[in-house]
Each structure stands twice: as C-alpha cells, then as structure tokens.
Design a protein around this motif. Structure first.
Motif, PDB file in Angstrom:
ATOM      1  N   HIS A   1       0.856  -1.187   0.000  1.00  0.00           N
ATOM      2  CA  HIS A   1       0.000   0.000   0.000  1.00  0.00           C
ATOM      3  C   HIS A   1       0.892   1.237   0.000  1.00  0.00           C
ATOM      4  O   HIS A   1       1.833   1.322   0.787  1.00  0.00           O
ATOM      5  N   PRO A   2       0.624   2.192  -0.865  1.00  0.00           N
ATOM      6  CA  PRO A   2       1.505   3.368  -0.967  1.00  0.00           C
ATOM      7  C   PRO A   2       1.608   4.184   0.326  1.00  0.00           C
ATOM      8  O   PRO A   2       2.600   4.890   0.524  1.00  0.00           O
ATOM      9  N   GLU A   3       0.612   4.064   1.205  1.00  0.00           N
ATOM     10  CA  GLU A   3       0.642   4.830   2.456  1.00  0.00           C
ATOM     11  C   GLU A   3       1.068   3.982   3.648  1.00  0.00           C
ATOM     12  O   GLU A   3       0.975   4.419   4.802  1.00  0.00           O
ATOM     13  N   GLY A   4       1.536   2.740   3.398  1.00  0.00           N
ATOM     14  CA  GLY A   4       2.067   1.924   4.487  1.00  0.00           C
ATOM     15  C   GLY A   4       1.056   0.972   5.093  1.00  0.00           C
ATOM     16  O   GLY A   4       0.201   0.426   4.410  1.00  0.00           O
ATOM     17  N   ARG A   5       1.153   0.827   6.407  1.00  0.00           N
ATOM     18  CA  ARG A   5       0.419  -0.206   7.144  1.00  0.00           C
ATOM     19  C   ARG A   5      -0.948   0.292   7.615  1.00  0.00           C
ATOM     20  O   ARG A   5      -1.125   1.467   7.952  1.00  0.00           O
ATOM     21  N   GLU A   6      -1.903  -0.634   7.654  1.00  0.00           N
ATOM     22  CA  GLU A   6      -3.194  -0.394   8.312  1.00  0.00           C
ATOM     23  C   GLU A   6      -3.341  -1.453   9.394  1.00  0.00           C
ATOM     24  O   GLU A   6      -3.262  -2.649   9.107  1.00  0.00           O
ATOM     25  N   SER A   7      -3.514  -1.014  10.633  1.00  0.00           N
ATOM     26  CA  SER A   7      -3.618  -1.970  11.738  1.00  0.00           C
ATOM     27  C   SER A   7      -4.542  -1.427  12.817  1.00  0.00           C
ATOM     28  O   SER A   7      -4.629  -0.219  13.030  1.00  0.00           O
ATOM     29  N   GLY A   8      -5.247  -2.342  13.488  1.00  0.00           N
ATOM     30  CA  GLY A   8      -6.159  -1.955  14.558  1.00  0.00           C
ATOM     31  C   GLY A   8      -7.618  -2.124  14.163  1.00  0.00           C
ATOM     32  O   GLY A   8      -7.938  -2.732  13.147  1.00  0.00           O
ATOM     33  N   THR A   9      -8.508  -1.582  14.986  1.00  0.00           N
ATOM     34  CA  THR A   9      -9.947  -1.628  14.707  1.00  0.00           C
ATOM     35  C   THR A   9     -10.319  -0.414  13.873  1.00  0.00           C
ATOM     36  O   THR A   9     -10.113   0.722  14.298  1.00  0.00           O
ATOM     37  N   ARG A  10     -10.823  -0.647  12.681  1.00  0.00           N
ATOM     38  CA  ARG A  10     -11.198   0.439  11.771  1.00  0.00           C
ATOM     39  C   ARG A  10     -12.624   0.212  11.266  1.00  0.00           C
ATOM     40  O   ARG A  10     -13.163  -0.882  11.376  1.00  0.00           O
ATOM     41  N   CYS A  11     -13.188   1.249  10.679  1.00  0.00           N
ATOM     42  CA  CYS A  11     -14.522   1.129  10.099  1.00  0.00           C
ATOM     43  C   CYS A  11     -14.421   0.728   8.630  1.00  0.00           C
ATOM     44  O   CYS A  11     -13.523   1.188   7.916  1.00  0.00           O
ATOM     45  N   VAL A  12     -15.316  -0.125   8.205  1.00  0.00           N
ATOM     46  CA  VAL A  12     -15.455  -0.507   6.800  1.00  0.00           C
ATOM     47  C   VAL A  12     -16.819  -0.014   6.326  1.00  0.00           C
ATOM     48  O   VAL A  12     -17.825  -0.193   7.011  1.00  0.00           O
TER      49      VAL A  12
ATOM     50  N   GLU B   1     -11.127  -9.390  19.723  1.00  0.00           N
ATOM     51  CA  GLU B   1     -10.587  -8.149  20.280  1.00  0.00           C
ATOM     52  C   GLU B   1      -9.229  -8.422  20.950  1.00  0.00           C
ATOM     53  O   GLU B   1      -8.262  -7.660  20.782  1.00  0.00           O
ATOM     54  N   ALA B   2      -9.138  -9.536  21.683  1.00  0.00           N
ATOM     55  CA  ALA B   2      -7.897  -9.875  22.386  1.00  0.00           C
ATOM     56  C   ALA B   2      -6.761 -10.167  21.414  1.00  0.00           C
ATOM     57  O   ALA B   2      -5.606  -9.761  21.634  1.00  0.00           O
ATOM     58  N   VAL B   3      -7.061 -10.867  20.321  1.00  0.00           N
ATOM     59  CA  VAL B   3      -6.042 -11.165  19.317  1.00  0.00           C
ATOM     60  C   VAL B   3      -5.557  -9.868  18.656  1.00  0.00           C
ATOM     61  O   VAL B   3      -4.351  -9.685  18.436  1.00  0.00           O
ATOM     62  N   MET B   4      -6.470  -8.953  18.359  1.00  0.00           N
ATOM     63  CA  MET B   4      -6.078  -7.683  17.741  1.00  0.00           C
ATOM     64  C   MET B   4      -5.146  -6.904  18.667  1.00  0.00           C
ATOM     65  O   MET B   4      -4.126  -6.350  18.222  1.00  0.00           O
ATOM     66  N   LYS B   5      -5.476  -6.870  19.943  1.00  0.00           N
ATOM     67  CA  LYS B   5      -4.609  -6.171  20.904  1.00  0.00           C
ATOM     68  C   LYS B   5      -3.242  -6.837  20.988  1.00  0.00           C
ATOM     69  O   LYS B   5      -2.201  -6.167  21.088  1.00  0.00           O
ATOM     70  N   ALA B   6      -3.234  -8.173  20.927  1.00  0.00           N
ATOM     71  CA  ALA B   6      -1.968  -8.906  20.974  1.00  0.00           C
ATOM     72  C   ALA B   6      -1.113  -8.586  19.748  1.00  0.00           C
ATOM     73  O   ALA B   6       0.111  -8.431  19.854  1.00  0.00           O
TER      74      ALA B   6
ATOM     75  N   PRO C   1       1.338   3.095  19.322  1.00  0.00           N
ATOM     76  CA  PRO C   1       0.806   1.746  19.551  1.00  0.00           C
ATOM     77  C   PRO C   1      -0.150   1.661  20.733  1.00  0.00           C
ATOM     78  O   PRO C   1      -1.145   0.933  20.668  1.00  0.00           O
ATOM     79  N   GLN C   2       0.137   2.397  21.794  1.00  0.00           N
ATOM     80  CA  GLN C   2      -0.737   2.329  22.967  1.00  0.00           C
ATOM     81  C   GLN C   2      -2.113   2.907  22.660  1.00  0.00           C
ATOM     82  O   GLN C   2      -3.141   2.338  23.035  1.00  0.00           O
ATOM     83  N   ALA C   3      -2.144   4.015  21.942  1.00  0.00           N
ATOM     84  CA  ALA C   3      -3.425   4.612  21.546  1.00  0.00           C
ATOM     85  C   ALA C   3      -4.189   3.659  20.633  1.00  0.00           C
ATOM     86  O   ALA C   3      -5.420   3.538  20.721  1.00  0.00           O
ATOM     87  N   MET C   4      -3.455   2.961  19.770  1.00  0.00           N
ATOM     88  CA  MET C   4      -4.099   1.998  18.869  1.00  0.00           C
ATOM     89  C   MET C   4      -4.680   0.835  19.662  1.00  0.00           C
ATOM     90  O   MET C   4      -5.798   0.379  19.382  1.00  0.00           O
ATOM     91  N   ARG C   5      -3.938   0.369  20.662  1.00  0.00           N
ATOM     92  CA  ARG C   5      -4.452  -0.711  21.512  1.00  0.00           C
ATOM     93  C   ARG C   5      -5.686  -0.259  22.286  1.00  0.00           C
ATOM     94  O   ARG C   5      -6.659  -1.001  22.412  1.00  0.00           O
ATOM     95  N   ASP C   6      -5.627   0.967  22.786  1.00  0.00           N
ATOM     96  CA  ASP C   6      -6.755   1.505  23.574  1.00  0.00           C
ATOM     97  C   ASP C   6      -8.016   1.655  22.727  1.00  0.00           C
ATOM     98  O   ASP C   6      -9.132   1.628  23.261  1.00  0.00           O
ATOM     99  N   SER C   7      -7.839   1.828  21.415  1.00  0.00           N
ATOM    100  CA  SER C   7      -8.999   2.063  20.550  1.00  0.00           C
ATOM    101  C   SER C   7      -9.574   0.770  19.964  1.00  0.00           C
ATOM    102  O   SER C   7     -10.553   0.805  19.223  1.00  0.00           O
ATOM    103  N   VAL C   8      -8.967  -0.369  20.304  1.00  0.00           N
ATOM    104  CA  VAL C   8      -9.492  -1.650  19.812  1.00  0.00           C
ATOM    105  C   VAL C   8     -10.827  -1.956  20.492  1.00  0.00           C
ATOM    106  O   VAL C   8     -10.965  -1.816  21.713  1.00  0.00           O
TER     107      VAL C   8
END
Length: 244
Positions: A115-126, A193-198, A214-221
């Motif tokens: 992806h030209p903008e790099g990584r996508e990780s965490g809980t996102r909206c589709v 949810e637990a696997v995503m946080k891991a 990363p911590q903010a991303m974990r908190d938003s899962v």
C-alpha cells in the motif's frame, strides 16, 4: 454423521506470531471457531505445498491470512493461486481473508503490492457500497461496521469483472466479489478483540518506527461483531448452496 455436513476446506497460508500462537492458537483454529459447527472442516497447509485435488470435491473454501507477501510470488503461493482460479471457475463458495483476499485477486488477474501509504492496523470502520445490498454474503449488514485489520500489502487493482463491495478511507478495496460465489475481504473476521490487541503489542516497535502510537491503537481496539459474523454468514451460504 459428519458426512451429511457440507465439506469445507481451509487453506492455511501461514502462521501467526509465535507468542500469539502460544496464547491463542493459530489462524486455522480461529476460523474453525468462527465457522458453523455444522460444517465438516479440513485444513490443508498450502504454505507447505499441501493442496486438495479438485476444488469441486468441496462445498466451500476459506483462505487464511499470512505473514508472507503475495507479490513475492513464492512457488507454493502461485500454486495456491492457480487452484483458487479453478475454484472460481467451478463456482465453489470461497472466502479469502487478508492474504487470501489478495491471493484471490492476484489469481484472477488483479494487482497486489505494498500500500503506498504503508500499514493499516487496529480496529477500523469498513463502509459497504450500494452493490453490497443485494450481495449474497453481505446483504442485510449495516452500511458501516467495525473490523480488525493488519496489513502492509493491498489489492491495488481488482480483477476484471470483480464487484467492489466495501472500502474505507485508507483502503479502497476492503471487500469484493468475483463471479457468483467468491469473495475477498482485507479485514479479519476471525480476529477477536484480544487477538487484535496482541497483534498491536507484538507490532509496537515497528509501529513506533512508522510514526504510530501503539498504545493509543491498543486503547482504541473494540469488538467487531458484524465483521466476525461474516464467518457464520459464509457458513449459512455454503449450507444453502449445498442444499440447492
């Protein structure tokens, strides 16, 4: 008794991080947990070159994610791609997830790469498009839902005749269908949810280097029940298709 149940094959295209595998099990186990218990499920290790014979021997096919990259075109991956192209031609219900989504697109002439903008990780909206409203797998799902995501590569160009079903601001190809019964989804319906946080925990050093928090991303899962429900939806579709 299992002989009367629809036969579903899981093509395992890799394994999760060792620390996550030790705590939560591996990709194929998460899919088995999410799919209906009314299916007769067999796992093939595609990464080890283990593929079923004729796709028509199966009532449904699921392709897992992988730490591998489709664009590397490893021999095992190219063999699996050719097998998937046969499955689509024979109209076997098929669900490719993350690597499986990208491999399906590649198998049918689409383009996969970083992806030209790099990584996508965490809980996102589709966001689902209008075309998803009468899609056999996505019909009745909300127009927007949360999903667990982690990927660096994407489907950069869909195969000819593919129907785009879902996207978000980062990833224009979150879900597509090709033919009557083959789907690819970039998100992970099998992730809890637990696997995503891991995952975010393991990825934390890389995420920091890439400018993420990363911590903010974990908190938003959060939980992603609609995305997770896709596996039960696919199970129901396989059962109906088998009965018909």
């Amino acid at each position: 008794m299992s002989q009367s149940n629809p036969r579903v094959v899981i093509l395992k295209t890799g394994s999760t991080y060792p620390s996550i595998k030790e705590q939560f099990g591996d990709f194929d186990e998460w899919f088995v947990q999410g799919l209906s218990p009314g299916l007769d499920i067999t796992v093939f290790d595609a990464e080890a070159g283990d593929l079923p014979q004729d796709p028509a021997d199966w009532d449904g096919i699921v392709v897992t994610g992988s730490p591998a990259m489709v664009s590397d075109r490893e021999p095992w991956s190219e063999q699996a791609a050719a097998w998937l192209a046969q499955a689509v031609q024979k109209a076997i219900p098929l669900l490719g997830v993350c690597y499986g989504h990208q491999l399906l697109a590649h198998a049918l002439g689409g383009e996969v790469g970083y992806h030209p903008e790099g990584r996508e990780s965490g809980t996102r909206c589709v966001e689902l498009l209008h075309e998803a409203q009468d899609d056999p797998l996505f019909t009745g799902m909300p127009a927007s839902f949360r999903a667990q995501l982690t990927h660096k590569q994407s489907v950069l160009r869909l195969p000819a005749n593919a129907i785009l079903l879902g996207r978000n601001e980062f990833e224009p190809h979150q879900a597509f269908r090709v033919g009557r019964l083959a789907w690819g989804v970039q998100f992970h319906p099998e992730f809890s949810e637990a696997v995503m946080k891991a995952y975010l925990g393991v990825q934390a050093p890389d995420l920091e280097r890439e400018g993420f928090d990363p911590q903010a991303m974990r908190d938003s899962v959060t939980e992603a029940p609609e995305a997770a429900g896709l596996l039960e939806r696919f199970s129901a579709l396989v059962k109906k298709n088998t009965a018909d």
